[in-house]
Design an enzyme around this catalytic site. Structure first.
Site, mmCIF file in Angstrom:
data_model
loop_
_atom_site.group_PDB
_atom_site.id
_atom_site.type_symbol
_atom_site.label_atom_id
_atom_site.label_comp_id
_atom_site.label_asym_id
_atom_site.label_seq_id
_atom_site.Cartn_x
_atom_site.Cartn_y
_atom_site.Cartn_z
ATOM 1 N N THR A 102 73.725 45.684 42.082
ATOM 2 C CA THR A 102 73.154 45.266 40.805
ATOM 3 C C THR A 102 73.580 46.182 39.662
ATOM 4 O O THR A 102 74.145 45.730 38.666
ATOM 5 C CB THR A 102 71.612 45.275 40.909
ATOM 6 O OG1 THR A 102 71.253 44.502 42.056
ATOM 7 C CG2 THR A 102 70.984 44.663 39.682
ATOM 8 N N GLU A 154 60.478 45.427 45.243
ATOM 9 C CA GLU A 154 61.268 45.448 46.477
ATOM 10 C C GLU A 154 60.551 44.660 47.580
ATOM 11 O O GLU A 154 59.351 44.425 47.506
ATOM 12 C CB GLU A 154 61.424 46.907 46.956
ATOM 13 C CG GLU A 154 61.989 47.860 45.934
ATOM 14 C CD GLU A 154 63.489 47.706 45.747
ATOM 15 O OE1 GLU A 154 64.162 47.267 46.701
ATOM 16 O OE2 GLU A 154 63.971 47.998 44.639
ATOM 17 N N LYS A 181 60.057 59.879 39.015
ATOM 18 C CA LYS A 181 60.422 59.867 37.596
ATOM 19 C C LYS A 181 59.671 60.951 36.838
ATOM 20 O O LYS A 181 60.165 61.482 35.838
ATOM 21 C CB LYS A 181 60.149 58.480 37.017
ATOM 22 C CG LYS A 181 61.116 57.441 37.597
ATOM 23 C CD LYS A 181 60.650 56.012 37.381
ATOM 24 C CE LYS A 181 61.690 55.020 37.914
ATOM 25 N NZ LYS A 181 61.176 53.632 37.924
ATOM 26 N N GLY A 219 66.680 45.990 36.091
ATOM 27 C CA GLY A 219 67.499 44.814 35.818
ATOM 28 C C GLY A 219 68.960 45.187 35.688
ATOM 29 O O GLY A 219 69.302 46.268 35.233
#
Lengths: 392, 392
Positions: B36, B199, B214, B313
């Site tokens: 992706t 997922e 993160k 995305g």
């Protein structure tokens, strides 16, 4: 840390060196004017490893700044050690002459001066290109919000479809407090002036001309064009009354003054306009408090990004200007991609519903074009207010 | 356009030249993995003047990509024309070995791989420094949101006091839809999986481990330290039920999973934790729709900035990775300022009220420290949910 020995600009050894990196070179800057933003940038650069201030142009001596201050612009233009000039005088004159002289002397220029950049966009972009210098002006739209810089960065590998947002902190402060507290326009405007959020003469803010300038600069940066202030119709918030706010609260809307500019696909045109917008609940723009800014871009690849920050103030705006200077020293993103496109403004292809009040008579229109709405507004006098309605 | 002839890295002439600028040099990149994000970055770079893709590492041939694809990593490591390696394989192995080999071959590295960067932060930052290459990973926190890049840019002349925000699009999608529609957790999770927002095994998202990674990467970037995943207590949203959402709606709160890390003034400590947060109405974080991210920094100079964008995305994340590559070609902001500070995590100095539900029993606590709340939560099993309460 990259070692800058191959740096094409003139660089100068600094006394101290950074651990493990040998000689450090640092760029020298001059700040023209030592008002709010100039002194803020001076403060911010104290902690920079990349840019230091060598000279400050001021009309009078400043206590404690004797080693920096000069009253003679030629001291700066003729100093080959100075690579960056930060114009913080404000207004168009003598700022324009000084900026042009600095570029012609081979110096990079940064400025927070939106009046200057909006009015002389083409001339200054062309001159910078001709002189082979960088011209950066991130604080001209968004103050402390890193908007224009990120817009340029995104445009390198994306097609920007639209830019929009809240770019005038004074208006947002007034609208936000009217909406939250139900207080009157004049009372809050007086508070804003007391707090330094609005000028003594607030007309450029509340009549929308400041937002118009930021729309011109943002659209030109986004689309690589050179539209002018007179291309962008503007309707401000100076005519808003408590009766309007009451109506918006009842319907769940929040009123924001916003700029808007979008590509019209398949044409050489963009739409570009400034007007109050009725924002539905749950939208980010409805939640921007006090004198903050929130600015959007939509790119074909990246989707929608938004940038939020303080739209004015000594340290936010001064720091943003300092970041522009450090970007030059760090050899960041080039700025000369603008003005490749000859686009005209066409507001006949964008339409939405409007809230319109004439005297005490309120109506919600059907969809109408932005051109027609602003033309209609132009025919009306003091008692008329309108705001575009944002659909969910 | 700056002419890059003095560029210290290896550069290569491109066939075409840009108007008025003579020879243009362009950096060549290799993409490892063509899933992706790798294919998104490939697409985004098609419009770049600064970086082009020379090789793609893939296990199998890809139709139409014959001129790019190799199955042999040595083809890339041994190719002196390739200056940038974009690791898009995902996971820790073999990504870690490939990244290290690329750095040792003198190639800059970019990656969207948060597992890799969070788990091997110190090792990779040190190796990049040792090898004199750049290591950029903006998409690891925020996906398409230009967060880490701007955090580094701001830190050059500001002191970052705190970072926080919504960094997991899957969780925000679930929470936003639960709150707006009153639908159940499992139903929305299934939708999110169908849409590719979550997922197949959603546990890293809903249990908060993705947000924890993160948080580690953001805190290390903000504060120049090297904390680890196990330093950051985490409470996810996997235990949230409709009874919780009903309660929040009734009180006007919106629930968001957020990371938080702040300097504790006068100490060598920071706070760092991940938990659901009850956001009061009118706050920006309450208005983040679907799978978007909103990430804040507060700097001593700049005040509070926020960055909004799509958290995942193909094109948003791929474009963000492409921007990191172009930043290297544009010689932007250096990345090696991290790990100068030895900071430890101390969550005993931060406190707020908590919403706690044990089975069906709901209570609002008094102010309690984050350490105590997470310790309390750790003692409870399946039926327990908690969320910190953000004060206006």
């Amino acid at each position: 840390m990259i070692h800058y020995s191959s740096y094409k600009y003139k660089c100068f050894p600094r006394k101290d060196t950074k651990e493990g990196n040998g000689t450090i070179e640092i760029m020298k800057a001059a700040i023209l004017g030592f008002g709010t933003v100039g002194s803020g940038a001076f403060e911010a650069l104290k902690s920079s490893d990349d840019v230091c201030v060598k000279r400050v142009l001021a009309r009078h001596p400043i206590e404690g700044m004797e080693e920096y201050v000069t009253t003679d612009m030629d001291d700066i233009l003729g100093d080959s050690e100075i690579d960056i000039v930060a114009e913080c005088i404000g207004g168009e004159h003598p700022a324009l002459d000084y900026v042009k002289a600095a570029m012609r002397s081979g110096k990079h220029v940064v400025t927070p001066n939106k009046n200057l950049v909006s009015a002389h966009y083409e001339e200054l972009m062309s001159l910078a290109k001709e002189c082979g210098v960088q011209f950066r002006f991130t604080p001209t739209a968004g103050g402390g919000t890193p908007w224009l810089f990120n817009l340029q960065r995104q445009a390198r590998c994306d097609e920007i479809m639209s830019v929009s947002g809240i770019v005038n902190g004074s208006c947002n402060y007034i609208l936000d407090r009217m909406q939250r507290e139900g207080a009157g326009f004049d009372e809050i405007l007086a508070d804003a002036q007391k707090l330094g959020y609005a000028e003594k003469d607030p007309s450029a803010d509340i009549r929308g001309f400041d937002t118009q300038r930021k729309c011109v600069i943002s659209a030109n940066t986004a689309f690589g064009c050179s539209i002018h202030e007179e291309d962008v119709p503007v309707f401000g918030i100076d005519k808003i009354r408590s009766i309007d706010i009451d109506h918006f609260r009842e319907k769940g809307y929040t009123c924001r003054l916003m700029m808007n500019a979008s590509r019209i696909e398949g044409t050489d045109s963009i739409s570009a306009y400034v007007e109050p917008v009725l924002v539905p609940p749950g939208e980010l723009a409805a939640s921007v408090p006090l004198n903050n800014n929130l600015i959007f871009l939509t790119g074909r690849n990246i989707g929608t990004l938004a940038f939020y920050g303080q739209g004015a103030g000594k340290m936010p705006t001064g720091t943003s200007l300092a970041e522009d200077m450090i970007d030059i020293a760090d050899r960041s993103i080039p700025t000369h991609k603008a003005m490749e496109n000859h686009l005209t403004v066409d507001n006949t292809r964008v339409f939405h519903r409007y809230y319109m009040r004439d005297g005490d008579k309120i109506r919600i229109t059907n969809n109408m074009t932005v051109r027609d709405a602003h033309a209609f507004a132009a025919k009306h006098a003091g008692g008329f207010f309108m705001a575009g309605i944002m659909e969910n």
